[in-house]
Design an enzyme around this catalytic site. Structure first.
Site, PDB file in Angstrom:
ATOM      1  N   GLN A  15       2.591 -70.513  24.345  1.00 55.46           N
ATOM      2  CA  GLN A  15       2.337 -70.754  25.782  1.00 55.46           C
ATOM      3  C   GLN A  15       2.786 -72.033  26.027  1.00 55.46           C
ATOM      4  O   GLN A  15       2.527 -72.234  27.341  1.00 55.46           O
ATOM      5  CB  GLN A  15       0.553 -70.722  25.909  1.00 55.46           C
ATOM      6  CG  GLN A  15       0.247 -68.995  26.071  1.00 55.46           C
ATOM      7  CD  GLN A  15       0.663 -68.279  27.111  1.00 55.46           C
ATOM      8  OE1 GLN A  15       1.404 -68.876  28.278  1.00 55.46           O
ATOM      9  NE2 GLN A  15       0.429 -66.793  26.890  1.00 55.46           N
ATOM     10  N   ASN A  73      -3.866 -68.484  25.579  1.00 56.08           N
ATOM     11  CA  ASN A  73      -3.207 -67.575  26.855  1.00 56.08           C
ATOM     12  C   ASN A  73      -4.237 -67.306  27.816  1.00 56.08           C
ATOM     13  O   ASN A  73      -3.889 -67.104  28.990  1.00 56.08           O
ATOM     14  CB  ASN A  73      -2.573 -66.713  26.133  1.00 56.08           C
ATOM     15  CG  ASN A  73      -3.491 -65.976  25.002  1.00 56.08           C
ATOM     16  OD1 ASN A  73      -3.802 -66.682  24.042  1.00 56.08           O
ATOM     17  ND2 ASN A  73      -3.868 -64.751  25.113  1.00 56.08           N
ATOM     18  N   SER A  87       8.000 -67.696  21.704  1.00 56.60           N
ATOM     19  CA  SER A  87       8.392 -66.435  22.444  1.00 56.60           C
ATOM     20  C   SER A  87       9.207 -66.842  23.615  1.00 56.60           C
ATOM     21  O   SER A  87       8.696 -67.604  24.386  1.00 56.60           O
ATOM     22  CB  SER A  87       7.283 -65.583  22.755  1.00 56.60           C
ATOM     23  OG  SER A  87       7.670 -64.481  23.418  1.00 56.60           O
ATOM     24  N   ALA A  88      10.410 -66.128  23.729  1.00 59.49           N
ATOM     25  CA  ALA A  88      11.181 -66.283  24.912  1.00 59.49           C
ATOM     26  C   ALA A  88      10.578 -66.090  26.191  1.00 59.49           C
ATOM     27  O   ALA A  88      10.884 -66.601  27.217  1.00 59.49           O
ATOM     28  CB  ALA A  88      12.755 -65.678  24.685  1.00 59.49           C
ATOM     29  N   CYS A 131      -8.963 -55.677  27.401  1.00 54.43           N
ATOM     30  CA  CYS A 131      -9.255 -54.109  27.586  1.00 54.43           C
ATOM     31  C   CYS A 131      -8.305 -53.257  27.035  1.00 54.43           C
ATOM     32  O   CYS A 131      -7.369 -52.710  27.548  1.00 54.43           O
ATOM     33  CB  CYS A 131      -9.321 -53.980  29.012  1.00 54.43           C
ATOM     34  SG  CYS A 131      -9.527 -52.280  29.571  1.00 54.43           S
TER      35      CYS A 131
HETATM   36  C1  LIG Z   1       2.519 -63.889  24.244  1.00 57.33           C
HETATM   37  C2  LIG Z   1       1.673 -64.582  22.968  1.00 57.33           C
HETATM   38  C3  LIG Z   1       2.135 -64.212  21.605  1.00 57.33           C
HETATM   39  C4  LIG Z   1       3.117 -63.001  21.381  1.00 57.33           C
HETATM   40  O1  LIG Z   1       4.252 -63.319  21.735  1.00 57.33           O
HETATM   41  P1  LIG Z   1       5.421 -61.744  21.777  1.00 57.33           P
HETATM   42  O2  LIG Z   1       6.429 -62.735  21.825  1.00 57.33           O
HETATM   43  O3  LIG Z   1       5.192 -61.204  22.914  1.00 57.33           O
HETATM   44  O4  LIG Z   1       5.179 -60.849  20.335  1.00 57.33           O
HETATM   45  C5  LIG Z   1       1.739 -65.008  20.607  1.00 57.33           C
HETATM   46  N1  LIG Z   1       0.741 -65.998  20.763  1.00 57.33           N
HETATM   47  C6  LIG Z   1       0.500 -66.316  22.113  1.00 57.33           C
HETATM   48  C7  LIG Z   1      -0.709 -67.406  22.288  1.00 57.33           C
HETATM   49  C8  LIG Z   1       0.879 -65.831  23.174  1.00 57.33           C
HETATM   50  O5  LIG Z   1       0.629 -66.008  24.414  1.00 57.33           O
END
Ligand SMILES: *Cc1c(COP(=O)(O)O)cnc(C)c1O
Length: 391
Positions: free
Chosen positions: A184, A156, A204-205, A331
């Protein structure tokens, strides 16, 4: 047309819900609101049919073989927690060794830390300067006690793509179960569970133009079955894998968002990469001491993690609030630590602290990005000049 005076360049943190997706969801909130578990009446049956349809379409959108392989969760955090803790419980009789890598998302690293406290041995693979693991190091880490490998598809913070297909092949040849946090991926790269060859995968949607509060845990159908022990117990929804009233509007919205991601990732990716590359070229042309953190080629097309030598990262971020970029540093408490992801790649602490992440979306325009590039150049010059005067 006038220049923009704001830009949203934080799409790895969250994306806007696609208008088509949002429109699909509204009647499911207001009219077709029945509980899909209420199979005793018509509205409940209608809701159940819509949930089944969302599950089938989600399965197809990620290359899964069957709808039963899809568990809807509240997001990738829950999917990751369920996969790691739930699979560890299922696999403990085979061994107590788990392999991951050092730049995984906190929703992977924290459950691993808990498992470690419960007596599991955790090997965290390092990454090279480009943020990617080396397969030889994975090969060396596998022991007869290893039962699970978790490896993210894309980081990410830097966009670094891990060699998931090759790592999965290697691990599975040793009888090791493979999980992948692919949060991602959708909309930026191909996400196909068959192509990746993984056993379990989290999504994640809201990272892909869908609604917040919903995600997927894919678990490959196999014999004997291996599904993570559920974390949420109760009414036995989601085939017993995740109790709680299903979030039907979000599930239907996510199914559409993932279909759009599968249709559009290549074309959107090329467009975002062109804008992103132009931003990096502009910065490197107009400023000294600019480095891009992450691999050149094996990188998400929308992500740029940039260090500016000789500026204070917090001051830079504060002066660029109108760009909605994010700090490379995690942070959480207000006392900024240089990003552990960049530190793991060997970036010096001061430089890691002077880094920002720019993540584009499919709605980002070239005007927005040109303006952002000029703002960055101006602010870095201003901060560097101030630093000189202060000395
Ligand atoms: C955003 C993210 C998550 C968490 O996803 P949520 O649906 O917000 O809980 C997990 N892994 C990665 C690599 C992400 O970028």
């Amino acid at each position: 047309m006038g220049r923009p005076h704001t830009a949203y360049l934080d799409c790895n943190a969250s994306t806007p819900c696609d208008p088509e997706v949002a429109a699909i969801m509204v009647p499911l909130l207001t009219s077709t609101f029945a509980n899909p578990s209420s199979r005793g009446h018509g509205p409940g049956q209608e809701a159940a049919a819509l949930l089944d349809d969302a599950r089938s379409r989600t399965a197809r959108a990620i290359g899964a073989g069957a709808p039963s392989e899809i568990t809807f969760t509240s997001g990738a955090t829950e999917a990751n927690n369920t996969a790691l803790v739930g699979l560890a419980h299922r696999l403990v009789h085979r061994g107590r060794h788990l392999v991951a890598q050092v730049t995984e998302h906190p929703s992977v690293l924290e459950p691993l830390r808990r498992l470690q406290g419960q007596g599991w041995e955790i090997t965290l693979l390092g990454v090279a300067a480009d943020g990617r693991i080396r397969l030889q190091e994975l090969q060396d880490a596998l022991t007869p006690r290893t039962v699970l490998l978790t490896l993210m598809l894309a980081n990410n913070e830097t966009g670094a793509l891990q060699p998931v297909r090759e790592a999965a092949e290697l691990a599975r040849a040793h009888g090791v179960v493979v999980h992948c946090d692919a949060a991602q991926g959708p909309g930026k790269v191909a996400v196909d569970v068959a192509e990746l060859g993984v056993d379990h995968l989290s999504l994640s949607a809201h990272k892909a133009y869908g609604p917040k509060g919903i995600g997927v845990l894919y678990s490959r159908r196999q014999r004997p079955p291996l599904r993570p022990e559920p974390l949420l117990l109760g009414g036995g929804q989601e085939g017993g894998q995740r109790s709680g009233t299903p979030n039907l509007p979000a599930a239907v919205g996510m199914a559409r968002a993932l279909e759009l991601a599968r249709e559009r990732w290549w074309e959107d990716g090329r467009l975002m990469a062109r804008l992103r590359d132009r931003l990096e070229e502009h910065l490197q042309e107009h400023l000294d001491g600019v480095t891009v953190n992450g691999p050149r080629d094996h990188r998400l097309p929308n992500t740029s993690n940039i260090s500016f030598a000789g500026v204070d990262g917090n001051a830079l971020l504060a002066s660029l609030r109108d760009l909605a970029v994010s700090s490379g540093s995690a942070c959480a408490t207000g006392s900024p630590e240089p990003s552990s992801v960049l530190r793991a790649m060997g970036v010096a602490p001061a430089l890691a602290a002077a880094s920002i992440r720019v993540s584009l979306g499919r709605t980002t325009t070239s005007d927005e990005l040109e303006w952002a590039a000029e703002r960055m150049v101006a602010e870095v010059r201003r901060l560097r000049a101030m630093g000189k005067r202060g000395r």
